[in-house]
Design an enzyme around this catalytic site. Structure first.
Site, PDB file in Angstrom:
ATOM      1  N   HIS B 318       1.194  -1.253  -0.202  1.00  0.00           N
ATOM      2  CA  HIS B 318      -0.167   0.253   0.191  1.00  0.00           C
ATOM      3  C   HIS B 318       0.995   1.268  -0.095  1.00  0.00           C
ATOM      4  O   HIS B 318       1.383   1.965   1.286  1.00  0.00           O
ATOM      5  CB  HIS B 318      -0.866  -0.067   1.306  1.00  0.00           C
ATOM      6  N   ASN B 470       4.903  -2.250   4.610  1.00  0.00           N
ATOM      7  CA  ASN B 470       4.807  -3.434   5.276  1.00  0.00           C
ATOM      8  C   ASN B 470       3.526  -5.104   4.390  1.00  0.00           C
ATOM      9  O   ASN B 470       3.444  -5.917   5.324  1.00  0.00           O
ATOM     10  CB  ASN B 470       4.929  -3.882   6.308  1.00  0.00           C
ATOM     11  N   HIS B 471       2.602  -4.746   3.270  1.00  0.00           N
ATOM     12  CA  HIS B 471       2.041  -5.643   3.118  1.00  0.00           C
ATOM     13  C   HIS B 471       2.155  -6.148   1.730  1.00  0.00           C
ATOM     14  O   HIS B 471       1.683  -4.763   1.015  1.00  0.00           O
ATOM     15  CB  HIS B 471       0.366  -4.233   3.446  1.00  0.00           C
ATOM     16  N   LEU B 472       2.714  -7.293   2.295  1.00  0.00           N
ATOM     17  CA  LEU B 472       3.098  -7.810   1.178  1.00  0.00           C
ATOM     18  C   LEU B 472       2.701  -8.986   0.198  1.00  0.00           C
ATOM     19  O   LEU B 472       1.661  -9.538   1.285  1.00  0.00           O
ATOM     20  CB  LEU B 472       5.068  -8.770   1.796  1.00  0.00           C
TER      21      LEU B 472
END
Lengths: 467, 538
Positions: B318, B470-472
């Site tokens: 994101h 960090n939203h992989l």
């Protein structure tokens, strides 16, 4: 007789009014059920007769006795598994003499040694409540299976002969109505002595040590005699009432473990008049001093913090050894504050001026770290997580708990006390077992013989009385 | 010794996804083996590390990377992730290789995706469809909320994701900062809501109520916030076996394309082999890809599960922008948790045909550190310094955002030539952020300016460079066509009948909200599938 009726009228004016008035019989029955409900609350039946998450009074709650787990029974009016088939006389026998309808003996985990002092009218009201005020739940609760020789219930006949005082409650005419009401509540209904009086080698209450404090699994039910150092002498009547009603007195103590249950299920629901009566009576209990105690538990300690000396010293590391100060900072200080002062509203209590750390006994300190606090009282949901093996916050080792306990004792409590990893390990197992529980391992046959002898004595006694 | 280990289900990774699967299956009576590459850290140690570190904004710092299982570190940079492409820096992600996984530090935002997030292609003509619908996942969303302990606005606030049950807990009272924003923004055309979070607003699941330590990231010191370690502990207590420091580097496949074993290295580099009936790859979106690619064989030249050539592709996150300003009133950020509210008026709509949906969120992190650094840089001393710190701490506003990004095959992870201490390749990432997202960010900038005005802003600073969040997602993408996707709607590899992937890597769209609750819901669904397969369903 006069005193008896006075005691009742102090608590239950409603019944008298109903009987004197023109109310129908049905109303009287309703009142009786209501009165029974209040009495059942005061006797805290629900705490032991309800399994965690289970139906009220359906039993199955495991009482961790040193002899093994004793499961409470289903006391709902179900005819299938409950006490729906009990006559009032059978109910009375179970309640006051520890004898089931089938003639078998109850273990004194059921406090019939206290309930034996219940007034007949109160037994009647309780019977009405359990028959008509409680929803029936079918199915017997889990059966109690203690190891031999404790599995021989007949042995309890002998035990009762030795330790069950069948004398009814005797009001003291020299004391006030309030005092006598308090005595009745403390001695009979609330059965305070079953926890607060130490037990002897055969698990009976030691009469010479009444209310001097007793072990309860990992917990310790403290001295509540009037002694100003070891007991409640330093507490005002209103503080005792506040404690019973809310589970805490800032600057003194807070209820955890079984006492939190007693406050949550029973004491907070009592009338102010009854709580006051309990306080009056408790404040007058003959003082018993523990010679090791130098000053009252709530006097110890002051707020102070080592936080500034910790920072930057250990740096950032993945290794997992630390001293008590570091553990305290990480595990306790986020809620109890770095100086141990607690929060402003004392929802998180101060660690100094706190009997858990000041009393001459560390059991409750260890137990509260292991098991935490859960208490719904006074409109608050008070909760402290435990740090035992089942913790979902941070399970700590025996040594870690000993380290953090010793640190808090030194910083905020009675610095003369020490906790060892062994103490913590014992607490995890439910506390140091009494002699009786240890005996089977040492000499099983001796105990078996003793049980048989006690049983025989009881049998002979029974015959002689009848004859 | 451990070479002989075998289980009904082998779970690789012990974060929220793997731990939920392990807990569910162990509770149902299956034998479960969890393999975790990293070490086990105790909460108190992490708390002490945090309190001892100088830079409180470095959320990786309290979790020192193990030599044998490195994870990204940025201060100083350990170059674990090799980042390439025009927006390389925007994928400088943080994740943890430790028992319990990355939810040790997160904002605890526990959002559900929107129904349209699952059907981007058919609804808006962009991106991809998942092949499953919101309705398929709804019951699992609720179960995930119960498992994690989610508190949310039970006051009828519509968050766009239809629900059949109330949140397990009511939301916490808003902080003063959030309440002011709530009042001002909602009175001026924005939609700001109290967001659902996996954080206790009352004692729940043997854990206490949040007491506002305001360091959810990098560590909740009291366990009021959910973290994957909970279900690791629960899984172990239900009988699952956990091996720590077990770095899986190869899945072994038989002639029928079934996975038969997982090979791992211990910290000394020795290899071990464990077998199982089912394998659940739950090692996060990048490390899972690494394992699949490292498992290449003659038959599976491009790596396992990769007949579509999509393994490692379609990387999403994101991309975030932000704004900081001084408000003309004291708002005192820092009381309560670090984040409580979000602006949600552009999460869905026809505009998604043209530009990215997004969510903006007010930062409630205590601002004393930034205020102090700024005041010191102004050369102040004595009372003037104190006053300035006090003023800035009270008046600083910081808002950040998540923007949707489309799955692009060229945004991808490959195995680098560069190796870690065990000789295993590091992840190499190529990343570019397209016009779809950039267009939306321009609009976000305008919204920031508008909000600034509402608070009489001074010293407004826009941070328009896309930050990683960090939203992989997307790396083992879900789809109904095996030719262009890696897993099916049940997170099962199209190519291997007994391999499941419990990771945000399966997510086929990024949407505009944190992905943890969706990972948890998908993981519970995998667990149900496996319970049936093993005959353990109740």
């Amino acid at each position: 007789m006069k005193a008896h009726s006075l005691i009742r009228s102090a608590g239950f004016v409603g019944l008298a009014l109903a009987l004197h008035g023109t109310a129908a019989r049905a109303d009287a029955d309703t009142d009786l059920v209501k009165r029974g409900e209040y009495l059942a609350r005061a006797a805290d039946c629900v705490a032991c007769h309800t399994a965690s998450g289970g139906q009220p009074y359906a039993g199955g709650y495991g009482i961790e006795s040193p002899l093994g787990t004793i499961y409470s029974t289903n006391i709902t009016p179900s005819k299938n598994g409950g006490i729906g088939n009990y006559s009032e006389a059978q109910f009375d026998a179970a309640l006051r003499h520890g004898i089931r309808a089938d003639g078998a003996h109850l273990y004194p985990a059921m406090p019939y040694t206290s309930y034996v002092k219940l007034a007949p009218d109160d037994v009647k009201a309780l019977y009405q409540y359990f028959m008509h005020g409680v929803a029936p739940v079918d199915g017997a609760a889990k059966a109690t299976e203690l190891p031999f020789p404790f599995s021989v219930r007949l042995a309890m006949a002998g035990w009762n002969m030795l330790f069950l005082d069948k004398a009814p409650f005797q009001p003291d005419p020299a004391k006030s109505v309030e005092w006598n009401r308090g005595a009745y509540l403390v001695e009979a209904l609330e059965h305070c002595s079953s926890c607060h009086t130490p037990r002897n080698a055969l698990m009976a209450e030691q009469s010479g040590q009444a209310y001097a404090g007793g072990a309860l699994g990992a917990w310790f039910a403290p001295n509540i005699t009037a002694d100003p150092v070891s007991g409640l002498g330093g507490w005002s009547e209103s503080e005792v009432v506040e404690y019973l009603k809310t589970g805490r007195v800032p600057g003194k103590a807070q209820a955890a473990g079984p006492m939190a249950e007693a406050v949550e299920h029973s004491l907070q629901h009592l009338s102010d008049a009854d709580l006051k009566a309990i306080a009056v009576y408790v404040k007058d209990l003959p003082a018993i001093r523990d010679v090791h105690d130098q000053q009252p538990g709530h006097v110890f300690g002051s707020s102070n913090s080592d936080e500034a000396t910790l920072r930057g010293v250990a740096g950032v590391s993945a290794s997992n050894s630390a001293g008590g100060a570091e553990l305290f900072s990480a595990v306790c200080a986020s809620c109890h504050q770095p100086a141990g002062s607690g929060s402003k509203d004392q929802y998180y209590p101060s660690l100094s001026h706190n009997t858990t750390l000041g009393r001459g006994d560390t059991r409750n300190l260890i137990a509260v770290i292991l098991h935490g606090v859960a208490r719904k009282a006074d409109g608050k949901d008070v909760f402290m997580p435990g740090f035992g093996a089942d913790s979902l916050v941070n399970p700590l080792s025996d040594q870690q708990i000993a380290d953090v306990a010793n640190y808090t004792l030194k910083q905020y409590g009675n610095p003369a006390l020490k906790v060892s990893a062994h103490d913590v390990a014992a607490a995890r197992e439910g506390g140091e077992p009494p002699l009786l529980a240890k005996l089977p391992r040492l000499m099983p046959w001796l105990i078996g013989g003793l049980v048989v002898i006690l049983g025989l004595v009881a049998w002979l006694f029974g015959r002689r009385r009848k004859g | 010794m451990s070479d002989n280990l075998s289980a009904d289900v082998v779970v690789i990774g012990s974060g929220v996804a793997g731990a939920l699967v392990a807990h569910q299956l162990a509770s149902a009576g299956a034998s479960v083996l969890m393999l975790e590459a990293g070490p086990r850290l105790e909460r108190w140690r992490i708390v002490e590390n945090f309190r001892n570190q100088a830079d409180k904004d470095d959320f990786q710092r309290p979790y020192p990377a193990a030599k044998h299982a490195p994870h990204p570190e940025y201060a100083p940079d350990n170059d674990y992730l090799i980042l390439k492409g025009p927006d390389a820096k925007s994928y400088a992600s943080q994740y943890l290789r430790v028992v319990g996984g990355t939810t040790w530090h997160w904002a605890a935002s526990a959002w559900r995706f929107l129904p349209n997030d699952f059907t981007m292609k058919s609804t808006y003509g962009v991106g991809r469809d998942w092949g499953i619908s919101y309705d398929d996942l709804e019951p699992y969303y609720y179960r995930a909320e119960v498992e994690l302990g989610v508190s949310g606005p039970n006051d009828g606030t519509d968050l766009g994701s239809p629900r059949h049950q109330p949140y397990p807990m009511d939301h916490l009272l808003l902080s003063y900062n959030d309440q002011r924003f709530y009042d001002v923004l909602n009175a001026n055309g924005f939609k700001l809501v109290s967001e659902p979070v996996a954080r206790n607003s009352r004692p729940y699941d043997q854990r206490p109520t949040c007491c506002g330590n305001n360091n959810c990231m990098p560590i909740c010191p009291i366990g009021a916030m959910y973290s994957g370690i909970l279900h690791v502990d629960k899984a172990e207590r239900a009988g699952a076996k956990l091996l720590t420091n077990a770095v899986v580097y190869r899945l072994e496949v038989d002639a029928q394309d079934r996975i038969v074993a997982a090979h791992y290295k211990d910290p000394d580099g020795n290899s071990h082999r464990v077998t199982g009936k089912y394998f659940v790859l739950a090692a996060n979106a990048l490390e899972s890809v690494k394992i699949l690619l490292m498992s290449a064989t003659d038959k599976w030249k491009n790596g396992l599960a990769n007949s579509s050539d999509q393994v490692g592709r379609n990387l999403m996150d994101h991309p975030g922008t932000g704004v900081t300003f001084l408000a003309d009133e004291p708002l005192w950020p820092g009381r309560g948790p670090m984040e409580m509210t979000s602006i949600v008026d552009h999460r869905d709509g026809e505009f998604r045909r043209e530009w990215a949906s997004k969510k903006l969120h007010l930062n409630n992190q205590v601002q004393t550190r930034h205020a102090t650094l700024k005041a010191l840089s102004m050369g102040l001393t004595g009372k003037a310094l104190d006053d300035e710190i006090r003023y800035r701490s009270a008046h600083t506003v910081n808002i950040n955002s998540f923007h949707d990004i489309l799955p692009e095959p060229n945004n991808r992870m490959r195995l680098s030539d560069q190796k870690d201490a065990l000789g295993l390749p590091r992840p190499e990432i190529t990343y570019a952020i397209g016009e779809y997202t950039k267009k939306s960010a321009v609009h976000t900038h305008e919204a920031y300016a508008k909000i600034g005005k509402l608070f009489g802003c001074r010293e407004i600073e826009f941070n328009d460079t896309f930050a990683p969040n960090n939203h992989l997602m997307g790396s083992v993408i879900m789809g109904s066509d095996p030719r262009d996707s890696v897993v099916d709607g049940h997170c099962r590899a199209h190519d291997h009948a007994n391999l499941y992937m419990a990771t945000s890597g399966v997510m086929a769209s990024a949407g505009s909200v944190n992905c943890t609750l969706t990972i948890a819901a998908l993981s519970l669904r995998i667990a149900d599938t496996l319970k049936h397969a093993l005959g353990k369903a109740s």
